[in-house]
Design an enzyme around this catalytic site. Structure first.
Site, PDB file in Angstrom:
ATOM      1  N   CYS A   2       0.756  -0.962  -0.561  1.00  0.00           N
ATOM      2  CA  CYS A   2       0.216   0.310  -0.330  1.00  0.00           C
ATOM      3  C   CYS A   2       1.522   0.933   0.122  1.00  0.00           C
ATOM      4  CB  CYS A   2      -0.921   0.086   1.439  1.00  0.00           C
ATOM      5  SG  CYS A   2      -1.897   1.077   1.425  1.00  0.00           S
ATOM      6  N   GLU A 112      -3.315   0.202  -6.546  1.00  0.00           N
ATOM      7  CA  GLU A 112      -2.117  -0.574  -6.100  1.00  0.00           C
ATOM      8  C   GLU A 112      -1.853  -0.441  -8.316  1.00  0.00           C
ATOM      9  OE1 GLU A 112       1.180  -1.493  -5.816  1.00  0.00           O
ATOM     10  OE2 GLU A 112      -0.679  -2.961  -4.243  1.00  0.00           O
TER      11      GLU A 112
END
Length: 252
Positions: A2, A112
């Site tokens: 993340c 992402e």
């Protein structure tokens, strides 16, 4: 992993959703659709006040990038935005926080990047926005830590730095083609145990079991604009879907 996330939920809504008992409106942050490492975000945590019999659930603004208590300076924070779930109980940088300083990061979702081979030149990066399929906030498992800045008195506004990191796990089947890791997110049934500082033994089975991700199928990965790659871009449109045609004209 993340490395960016969106957090636009109103503090009042977070307070209600997570049963927060203490919140200082002065710590309110502006909505952000592109939160980057070393920036601040609202997290939910529980602390036992002096003289109190029970911990109090709080909403706090903490800085992203964990600084261990023993660190000489906060410069390492940018490298410690994520903590692996399989080693978090034993790594010196995280094990104390895992034992008794766990928190929840409520977000709209996280970004992402998928590596896409190019016909010529270097591979390109295709961004996705990952969120709950039902549209509710995504509760990411985190750890927080206090760091004492000994260059100033303890009661100085900069005397203490409170930071957090996001716990990651292996990506589920839907997300694995994008990246092999993903943030560990929690279902409401796990909130109380994860936040409870009384579960203070990092080797305890009841604590380690919380590192198991919920069943797959709760998340949705949406292709989004490459504009999210720059932290100078920060607006709700960053989470909107992009079509394959838009990518073909932009990435290649």
């Amino acid at each position: 992993m993340c490395g960016r996330f969106a957090a636009s939920n109103r503090p009042e809504d977070i307070v209600e959703l997570f049963g927060v008992q203490q919140w200082d409106p002065a710590e309110t942050l502006d909505p952000s659709w592109n939160v980057a490492p070393t920036q601040s975000a609202l997290v939910v945590l529980e602390r036992l006040p002096k003289g109190a019999a029970r911990p109090v659930r709080q909403l706090r603004a903490l800085r992203w990038g964990l600084v261990p208590q023993w660190a000489k300076s906060p410069e390492s924070a940018v490298k410690m935005i994520n903590a692996r779930s399989d080693t978090v109980h034993e790594k010196p940088s995280y094990r104390q926080a895992f034992a008794s300083r766990r928190c929840i990061l409520p977000v709209d979702g996280y970004y992402e990047w998928q590596t896409v081979p190019a016909e010529r030149g270097r591979p390109k990066k295709k961004p996705f926005f990952v969120s709950r399929a039902d549209g509710t906030p995504l509760a990411l498992a985190g750890l927080y830590e206090f760091w004492r800045n000994r260059t100033v008195p303890s009661d100085h506004p900069e005397g203490w730095l409170v930071t957090f990191t996001v716990v990651t796990t292996e990506a589920e089947e839907l997300l694995a083609p994008i990246h092999e890791r993903m943030p560990l997110f929690l279902d409401p049934a796990s909130f109380d145990d994860w936040l409870d500082p009384g579960l203070d033994d990092g080797e305890a089975p009841e604590l380690r079991r919380l590192l198991i991700p919920p069943p797959p199928g709760a998340l949705l990965a949406t292709p989004v604009s490459p504009d999210v790659g720059s932290i100078r871009n920060n607006h709700a449109g960053l989470t909107e879907p992009w079509t394959e045609v838009e990518y073909e004209t932009t990435l290649f």
